[in-house]
Design a protein around this motif. Sequence first.
Motif, PDB file in Angstrom:
ATOM      1  N   ALA A  79       0.959  -1.315  -0.022  1.00 34.27           N
ATOM      2  CA  ALA A  79       0.045   0.089  -0.029  1.00 34.27           C
ATOM      3  C   ALA A  79       0.892   1.244   0.063  1.00 34.27           C
ATOM      4  CB  ALA A  79      -1.006  -0.002   1.206  1.00 34.27           C
ATOM      5  N   GLN A  81       4.151   3.319  -2.296  1.00 32.74           N
ATOM      6  CA  GLN A  81       4.861   3.215  -3.627  1.00 32.74           C
ATOM      7  C   GLN A  81       6.421   2.535  -3.309  1.00 32.74           C
ATOM      8  OE1 GLN A  81       4.358   6.910  -5.801  1.00 32.74           O
ATOM      9  NE2 GLN A  81       2.927   7.338  -4.478  1.00 32.74           N
ATOM     10  N   LEU A 173       2.174  17.072  -3.931  1.00 37.78           N
ATOM     11  CA  LEU A 173       1.122  17.076  -3.182  1.00 37.78           C
ATOM     12  C   LEU A 173       0.586  15.984  -2.435  1.00 37.78           C
ATOM     13  CD1 LEU A 173      -1.100  19.903  -4.948  1.00 37.78           C
ATOM     14  CD2 LEU A 173       0.852  20.230  -3.256  1.00 37.78           C
ATOM     15  N   HIS A 174       0.124  15.730  -1.367  1.00 37.28           N
ATOM     16  CA  HIS A 174      -0.498  14.703  -1.005  1.00 37.28           C
ATOM     17  C   HIS A 174      -1.834  15.013   0.063  1.00 37.28           C
ATOM     18  CE1 HIS A 174      -0.774  11.131   2.115  1.00 37.28           C
ATOM     19  NE2 HIS A 174      -1.024  10.830   0.882  1.00 37.28           N
ATOM     20  N   LYS A 178      -7.692  21.331   0.819  1.00 35.33           N
ATOM     21  CA  LYS A 178      -8.913  21.760   1.989  1.00 35.33           C
ATOM     22  C   LYS A 178      -9.635  23.086   1.410  1.00 35.33           C
ATOM     23  CE  LYS A 178      -8.689  17.713   3.622  1.00 35.33           C
ATOM     24  NZ  LYS A 178      -7.675  17.273   4.359  1.00 35.33           N
ATOM     25  N   ARG A 191       4.270  16.830   0.468  1.00 34.28           N
ATOM     26  CA  ARG A 191       5.133  15.895   1.435  1.00 34.28           C
ATOM     27  C   ARG A 191       6.106  16.597   1.757  1.00 34.28           C
ATOM     28  NH1 ARG A 191       3.420  10.332   1.322  1.00 34.28           N
ATOM     29  NH2 ARG A 191       2.096   9.737  -0.402  1.00 34.28           N
ATOM     30  N   SER A 264      -0.154  10.577  12.272  1.00 36.33           N
ATOM     31  CA  SER A 264      -0.622   9.909  11.176  1.00 36.33           C
ATOM     32  C   SER A 264      -1.360  10.756  10.436  1.00 36.33           C
ATOM     33  CB  SER A 264      -1.369   8.752  11.778  1.00 36.33           C
ATOM     34  OG  SER A 264      -0.954   7.863  12.463  1.00 36.33           O
ATOM     35  N   ALA A 265      -2.328  11.660  10.802  1.00 30.64           N
ATOM     36  CA  ALA A 265      -2.998  12.633  10.132  1.00 30.64           C
ATOM     37  C   ALA A 265      -3.790  13.695  11.081  1.00 30.64           C
ATOM     38  CB  ALA A 265      -4.061  11.888   9.152  1.00 30.64           C
ATOM     39  N   TYR A 267      -7.499  16.115  11.095  1.00 32.77           N
ATOM     40  CA  TYR A 267      -9.024  16.398  10.610  1.00 32.77           C
ATOM     41  C   TYR A 267      -9.607  17.470  11.391  1.00 32.77           C
ATOM     42  CZ  TYR A 267      -8.238  12.132   7.743  1.00 32.77           C
ATOM     43  OH  TYR A 267      -7.582  11.076   7.031  1.00 32.77           O
ATOM     44  N   PHE A 417      -7.947   1.374  -2.798  1.00 35.41           N
ATOM     45  CA  PHE A 417      -7.328   2.777  -2.318  1.00 35.41           C
ATOM     46  C   PHE A 417      -8.641   3.553  -2.009  1.00 35.41           C
ATOM     47  CE2 PHE A 417      -4.346   5.552  -0.679  1.00 35.41           C
ATOM     48  CZ  PHE A 417      -3.162   4.721  -0.746  1.00 35.41           C
ATOM     49  N   ARG A 420     -15.868   6.186  -3.002  1.00 35.62           N
ATOM     50  CA  ARG A 420     -16.564   7.237  -3.173  1.00 35.62           C
ATOM     51  C   ARG A 420     -18.086   6.700  -3.420  1.00 35.62           C
ATOM     52  NH1 ARG A 420     -13.084   9.887  -1.523  1.00 35.62           N
ATOM     53  NH2 ARG A 420     -12.375  11.831  -2.220  1.00 35.62           N
ATOM     54  N   PHE A 433      -6.730  -0.722  -6.880  1.00 36.37           N
ATOM     55  CA  PHE A 433      -5.455   0.237  -7.049  1.00 36.37           C
ATOM     56  C   PHE A 433      -4.175  -0.629  -7.270  1.00 36.37           C
ATOM     57  CE2 PHE A 433      -2.282   3.393  -5.860  1.00 36.37           C
ATOM     58  CZ  PHE A 433      -2.959   4.705  -6.790  1.00 36.37           C
TER      59      PHE A 433
HETATM   60 FE1  DHE Z   1      -2.293   8.967   0.701  1.00 40.35          FE
HETATM   61  C1  DHE Z   1      -5.104  10.851   1.454  1.00 40.35           C
HETATM   62  C2  DHE Z   1      -2.063   8.454   3.922  1.00 40.35           C
HETATM   63  C3  DHE Z   1       0.143   6.568   0.010  1.00 40.35           C
HETATM   64  C4  DHE Z   1      -2.660   9.469  -2.612  1.00 40.35           C
HETATM   65  N1  DHE Z   1      -3.408   9.520   2.408  1.00 40.35           N
HETATM   66  C5  DHE Z   1      -4.340  10.464   2.526  1.00 40.35           C
HETATM   67  C6  DHE Z   1      -4.749  10.678   3.638  1.00 40.35           C
HETATM   68  C7  DHE Z   1      -3.832   9.873   4.515  1.00 40.35           C
HETATM   69  C8  DHE Z   1      -2.829   9.230   3.583  1.00 40.35           C
HETATM   70  C9  DHE Z   1      -3.612  10.059   6.011  1.00 40.35           C
HETATM   71  C10 DHE Z   1      -5.679  11.570   4.317  1.00 40.35           C
HETATM   72  C11 DHE Z   1      -5.294  12.810   4.183  1.00 40.35           C
HETATM   73  C12 DHE Z   1      -6.292  14.187   3.968  1.00 40.35           C
HETATM   74  O1  DHE Z   1      -6.776  13.781   2.852  1.00 40.35           O
HETATM   75  O2  DHE Z   1      -6.131  15.035   4.503  1.00 40.35           O
HETATM   76  N2  DHE Z   1      -1.212   7.695   1.908  1.00 40.35           N
HETATM   77  C13 DHE Z   1      -1.021   7.517   3.165  1.00 40.35           C
HETATM   78  C14 DHE Z   1      -0.343   6.629   3.648  1.00 40.35           C
HETATM   79  O3  DHE Z   1      -0.141   6.120   4.767  1.00 40.35           O
HETATM   80  C15 DHE Z   1       0.361   5.965   2.419  1.00 40.35           C
HETATM   81  C16 DHE Z   1      -0.292   4.565   2.363  1.00 40.35           C
HETATM   82  C17 DHE Z   1       1.756   5.715   2.568  1.00 40.35           C
HETATM   83  C18 DHE Z   1       2.496   7.034   2.396  1.00 40.35           C
HETATM   84  O4  DHE Z   1       3.383   7.158   1.416  1.00 40.35           O
HETATM   85  O5  DHE Z   1       2.342   8.145   2.999  1.00 40.35           O
HETATM   86  C19 DHE Z   1      -0.251   6.710   1.284  1.00 40.35           C
HETATM   87  N3  DHE Z   1      -1.474   8.298  -1.077  1.00 40.35           N
HETATM   88  C20 DHE Z   1      -0.451   7.224  -0.970  1.00 40.35           C
HETATM   89  C21 DHE Z   1       0.050   6.895  -2.335  1.00 40.35           C
HETATM   90  O6  DHE Z   1       1.092   6.157  -2.522  1.00 40.35           O
HETATM   91  C22 DHE Z   1      -0.967   7.783  -3.386  1.00 40.35           C
HETATM   92  C23 DHE Z   1      -1.892   6.801  -4.121  1.00 40.35           C
HETATM   93  C24 DHE Z   1       0.032   8.757  -4.371  1.00 40.35           C
HETATM   94  C25 DHE Z   1       0.466   9.927  -3.637  1.00 40.35           C
HETATM   95  O7  DHE Z   1      -0.145  10.958  -3.800  1.00 40.35           O
HETATM   96  O8  DHE Z   1       1.287   9.912  -3.013  1.00 40.35           O
HETATM   97  C26 DHE Z   1      -1.685   8.517  -2.221  1.00 40.35           C
HETATM   98  N4  DHE Z   1      -3.605  10.069  -0.253  1.00 40.35           N
HETATM   99  C27 DHE Z   1      -3.570  10.058  -1.511  1.00 40.35           C
HETATM  100  C28 DHE Z   1      -4.829  10.915  -2.139  1.00 40.35           C
HETATM  101  C29 DHE Z   1      -5.518  11.482  -0.872  1.00 40.35           C
HETATM  102  C30 DHE Z   1      -4.656  10.757   0.123  1.00 40.35           C
HETATM  103  C31 DHE Z   1      -5.035  11.431  -3.714  1.00 40.35           C
HETATM  104  C32 DHE Z   1      -6.637  12.438  -0.864  1.00 40.35           C
HETATM  105  C33 DHE Z   1      -7.762  11.302  -1.092  1.00 40.35           C
HETATM  106  C34 DHE Z   1      -9.061  12.229  -1.018  1.00 40.35           C
HETATM  107  O9  DHE Z   1      -9.909  11.815  -1.799  1.00 40.35           O
HETATM  108  O10 DHE Z   1      -9.293  12.745   0.011  1.00 40.35           O
END
Ligand code: DHE
Length: 523
Positions: A79, A81, A173-174, A178, A191, A264-265, A267, A417, A420, A433
Amino acid sequence: MNTNKWMLGAALTLSLNSLPANAEQSSTDVDAKTVFMQHCASCHGAQRTGGIGPALLPENLSRLRKNKALDVIRNGRVATQMPAFSQQLDEAQIAALADLIYTPLANTPKWELPQIQASQKLFYQAGELGDKPVFDADLMNLFIVVELGDHHATLLDGDKFEPIHRFKTHFALHGGPKYSPDGRYVYFASRDGWISKFDIYNLKTVAEVRAGINTRNLAVSSDGRYAIAANYLPNNLVILDTADLSPIKVIDVVDQTGKHSRVSAVYNAPPRNSFVAALKDIKEVWEINYEDEPPAGFAGWEHNYNKESGDVVVPEPFPIRKIEVSTYLDDFFFNQDYSLLFGASREGEGVILSLDARREIGELDVPGMPHLGSGITWDYQGKEVMATPNLKSGTVSIIDMESWETIKHIKTKGPGFFMRSHEKTPYAWVDVFFGPNKDLMHVIDKSTLEIVKTLKPVPGKTAAHIEFTKDGRYALMSIWDVDGALIVYDAETLEEVKRLPMVKPSGKYNVFNKTTYSRGTSH
Ligand code: DHE
């Protein structure tokens, strides 16, 4: 700058995280550094402080045993990359890398209040830009589409499905951007710690600040006055004034024993006027109140004490209360009134917390690695259910929100992943995914809990992440490829309506659905 009554009465305490600066070197240092630069630095940063991948420093790896680290380097990490390196590196190189990542940096870069303040850039002063949009569209039916492939975002008209403006963002961006409550501004987190404020009406980036070195996500308060960034490095939370993104408070994430933790996050929890953060290395959830007045009753909220008399004095702004949890929470989700938090660790332990009673009140029976952050809710046979995809198995779990029992595990074509739906559509969409079926997207009937259609829009390319228009009539899908697309589907007939070329579009976010906290979308 916002001022609230607490700021007037109480000096701001800036509790900053000083990371250890131990110059100890690993015996395999020279070789490991070369291997690291060749194979790891492009994602984890040349200094190991994080990039697309997380920071790899001892202070961020307290939960990862060395054996597990070796396994991750050899076989990759589910889960994420992180790929497997067992074919490219020999055992000695892998061992040297594992040693390296547990070796402190000689000088861990500091990112405290002065550095955050110095990074702040204000491109437009308050009032400098007009209050009328410079384009004509339904402001509640706009989408921001994040294009990860070349680090841009597109503002999309959700009625015509035409781009209004495309602009550069920070790198990687990750998390979901908001919106301000009125939908005029959108805030992004990268990130590598940059928080940006974009004025949608004027199509301009207004301000930016680097709130951390390795950041998870951000949240915006219900009144729109504050943003908060959750960081891996340093281990802290940073509260920003949304007017200009100036930092208001840095909250060091540390427990009573002095143990630090990544976040972790975080909200926003609208009915509580609080931010809620789960911690990765401490078994606690923190609630941070952002009201002007101290929260009613003070129950559980941390206070200021007069050092000599021990009396409670003026409480600080942004008081915190902490809830102990039996496990680390990597991923979590709230019920619609934000009284309950459903959380899970990467190891698959699931808990239910009452945010009011401030204790654990149940266990969540979801095997594997539920992706609770992607959870959505709807009514099924007169009761509310939550649906969550699973990052480890091809399953969507449907959980009764009253009894917390799992009603059904829907079998899918692989781990998903994002999930909706929308209040006005009969279907929930979930991607596949990971794995060989990444080009599929399932459509689930919310009234029968059966998959009614499986789409394969572009064979071989990942189909992911749906978001609906304001009225729920159309579903927008990402084709997750540099030569990718945004595909618009009729949400009732499930037929394709339009295809827009895009550069690895990741998420897309509808202003109305987000600002009204729709049950079908992430918050
Ligand atoms: Fe995310 C949201 C954690 C890997 C794309 N991801 C989130 C959120 C968390 C999270 C806690 C909610 C935050 C928010 O929206 O405010 N993501 C994690 C991980 O722990 C994980 C598995 C490992 C990491 O590398 O951090 C992880 N995430 C990824 C990816 O590999 C993705 C697919 C590609 C990328 O962008 O790095 C990815 N994450 C996303 C996206 C959202 C997201 C597009 C927003 C989703 C939404 O619709 O709100």
